[in-house]
Design a protein around this motif. Sequence first.
Motif, PDB file in Angstrom:
ATOM      1  N   ASN A   5      57.666 -34.565 117.447  1.00 23.25           N
ATOM      2  CA  ASN A   5      57.884 -35.338 118.664  1.00 23.25           C
ATOM      3  C   ASN A   5      58.983 -34.661 119.472  1.00 23.25           C
ATOM      4  O   ASN A   5      59.918 -34.105 118.900  1.00 23.25           O
ATOM      5  CB  ASN A   5      58.270 -36.777 118.332  1.00 23.25           C
ATOM      6  CG  ASN A   5      57.131 -37.532 117.670  1.00 23.25           C
ATOM      7  OD1 ASN A   5      55.968 -37.289 117.940  1.00 23.25           O
ATOM      8  ND2 ASN A   5      57.469 -38.447 116.782  1.00 23.25           N
ATOM      9  N   ALA A   7      61.275 -34.770 123.446  1.00 26.16           N
ATOM     10  CA  ALA A   7      61.631 -35.419 124.713  1.00 26.16           C
ATOM     11  C   ALA A   7      62.672 -34.560 125.409  1.00 26.16           C
ATOM     12  O   ALA A   7      63.434 -33.852 124.757  1.00 26.16           O
ATOM     13  CB  ALA A   7      62.190 -36.818 124.462  1.00 26.16           C
ATOM     14  N   TYR A   8      62.690 -34.619 126.739  1.00 24.80           N
ATOM     15  CA  TYR A   8      63.734 -33.887 127.461  1.00 24.80           C
ATOM     16  C   TYR A   8      64.096 -34.624 128.735  1.00 24.80           C
ATOM     17  O   TYR A   8      63.406 -35.547 129.178  1.00 24.80           O
ATOM     18  CB  TYR A   8      63.302 -32.442 127.759  1.00 24.80           C
ATOM     19  CG  TYR A   8      62.599 -32.245 129.076  1.00 24.80           C
ATOM     20  CD1 TYR A   8      63.307 -31.831 130.205  1.00 24.80           C
ATOM     21  CD2 TYR A   8      61.239 -32.460 129.208  1.00 24.80           C
ATOM     22  CE1 TYR A   8      62.664 -31.641 131.414  1.00 24.80           C
ATOM     23  CE2 TYR A   8      60.599 -32.275 130.405  1.00 24.80           C
ATOM     24  CZ  TYR A   8      61.311 -31.868 131.515  1.00 24.80           C
ATOM     25  OH  TYR A   8      60.684 -31.692 132.716  1.00 24.80           O
ATOM     26  N   ASN A   9      65.187 -34.177 129.333  1.00 26.38           N
ATOM     27  CA  ASN A   9      65.614 -34.671 130.633  1.00 26.38           C
ATOM     28  C   ASN A   9      66.434 -33.577 131.309  1.00 26.38           C
ATOM     29  O   ASN A   9      66.910 -32.653 130.643  1.00 26.38           O
ATOM     30  CB  ASN A   9      66.443 -35.951 130.501  1.00 26.38           C
ATOM     31  CG  ASN A   9      66.440 -36.771 131.778  1.00 26.38           C
ATOM     32  OD1 ASN A   9      65.610 -36.585 132.652  1.00 26.38           O
ATOM     33  ND2 ASN A   9      67.378 -37.682 131.882  1.00 26.38           N
ATOM     34  N   SER A  44      57.002 -32.911 126.450  1.00 23.80           N
ATOM     35  CA  SER A  44      57.391 -34.124 127.154  1.00 23.80           C
ATOM     36  C   SER A  44      57.395 -33.885 128.662  1.00 23.80           C
ATOM     37  O   SER A  44      57.706 -32.788 129.132  1.00 23.80           O
ATOM     38  CB  SER A  44      58.803 -34.550 126.707  1.00 23.80           C
ATOM     39  OG  SER A  44      59.304 -35.596 127.507  1.00 23.80           O
ATOM     40  N   SER A  47      62.395 -37.445 131.520  1.00 26.46           N
ATOM     41  CA  SER A  47      62.973 -38.796 131.482  1.00 26.46           C
ATOM     42  C   SER A  47      63.223 -39.287 130.061  1.00 26.46           C
ATOM     43  O   SER A  47      63.135 -40.481 129.789  1.00 26.46           O
ATOM     44  CB  SER A  47      62.092 -39.795 132.242  1.00 26.46           C
ATOM     45  OG  SER A  47      61.951 -39.407 133.581  1.00 26.46           O
ATOM     46  N   PHE A  48      63.492 -38.371 129.135  1.00 21.41           N
ATOM     47  CA  PHE A  48      63.711 -38.681 127.719  1.00 21.41           C
ATOM     48  C   PHE A  48      62.541 -39.438 127.095  1.00 21.41           C
ATOM     49  O   PHE A  48      62.716 -40.212 126.166  1.00 21.41           O
ATOM     50  CB  PHE A  48      65.015 -39.458 127.517  1.00 21.41           C
ATOM     51  CG  PHE A  48      66.251 -38.630 127.712  1.00 21.41           C
ATOM     52  CD1 PHE A  48      66.495 -37.504 126.948  1.00 21.41           C
ATOM     53  CD2 PHE A  48      67.186 -38.973 128.676  1.00 21.41           C
ATOM     54  CE1 PHE A  48      67.638 -36.740 127.126  1.00 21.41           C
ATOM     55  CE2 PHE A  48      68.336 -38.221 128.857  1.00 21.41           C
ATOM     56  CZ  PHE A  48      68.562 -37.103 128.082  1.00 21.41           C
ATOM     57  N   THR A  49      61.327 -39.199 127.606  1.00 19.40           N
ATOM     58  CA  THR A  49      60.133 -39.834 127.060  1.00 19.40           C
ATOM     59  C   THR A  49      59.575 -38.970 125.941  1.00 19.40           C
ATOM     60  O   THR A  49      59.206 -37.816 126.160  1.00 19.40           O
ATOM     61  CB  THR A  49      59.070 -40.018 128.159  1.00 19.40           C
ATOM     62  OG1 THR A  49      59.627 -40.807 129.207  1.00 19.40           O
ATOM     63  CG2 THR A  49      57.825 -40.698 127.603  1.00 19.40           C
ATOM     64  N   PHE A  50      59.537 -39.539 124.725  1.00 18.15           N
ATOM     65  CA  PHE A  50      59.020 -38.797 123.577  1.00 18.15           C
ATOM     66  C   PHE A  50      57.495 -38.717 123.640  1.00 18.15           C
ATOM     67  O   PHE A  50      56.819 -39.691 123.965  1.00 18.15           O
ATOM     68  CB  PHE A  50      59.425 -39.470 122.263  1.00 18.15           C
ATOM     69  CG  PHE A  50      60.733 -38.990 121.733  1.00 18.15           C
ATOM     70  CD1 PHE A  50      60.810 -37.837 120.973  1.00 18.15           C
ATOM     71  CD2 PHE A  50      61.910 -39.684 121.995  1.00 18.15           C
ATOM     72  CE1 PHE A  50      62.023 -37.377 120.476  1.00 18.15           C
ATOM     73  CE2 PHE A  50      63.126 -39.240 121.513  1.00 18.15           C
ATOM     74  CZ  PHE A  50      63.177 -38.082 120.754  1.00 18.15           C
ATOM     75  N   VAL A  51      56.956 -37.539 123.324  1.00 22.76           N
ATOM     76  CA  VAL A  51      55.522 -37.336 123.148  1.00 22.76           C
ATOM     77  C   VAL A  51      55.321 -36.522 121.875  1.00 22.76           C
ATOM     78  O   VAL A  51      56.223 -35.810 121.431  1.00 22.76           O
ATOM     79  CB  VAL A  51      54.858 -36.610 124.342  1.00 22.76           C
ATOM     80  CG1 VAL A  51      55.008 -37.409 125.623  1.00 22.76           C
ATOM     81  CG2 VAL A  51      55.395 -35.204 124.512  1.00 22.76           C
TER      82      VAL A  51
END
Length: 91
Positions: A5, A7-9, A44, A47-51
């Motif tokens: 998993n 996530a980034y921003n 990802s 918006s710090f959304t994990f995928v």
Amino acid sequence: NMQFNNAYNYSGDPLQLMISTDFSGIGDPNVATWVDLSSQVTWSGGSFTFVNSGSIDLSGYLQASVYIAFKYTGTASNGSTWEIDDIIING
């Protein structure tokens, strides 16, 4: 195969997933040969959304002494923030 998993921003260079069969695990990793597997990864959207990365094919690397690396590129004033979690390697 491998999956994880992520996530980034913030803006900056994307994270890269790399693999090497000639890195010794000691010393400068820049002298080894690295293959970029980043195109196999679902990254990802921000918006710090994990995928989930999806399944990354490692079948061409089934041997002893294989090294996997996440390569981050940034500077003291510019760079995105990445989070990696739940790494699974099967096979």
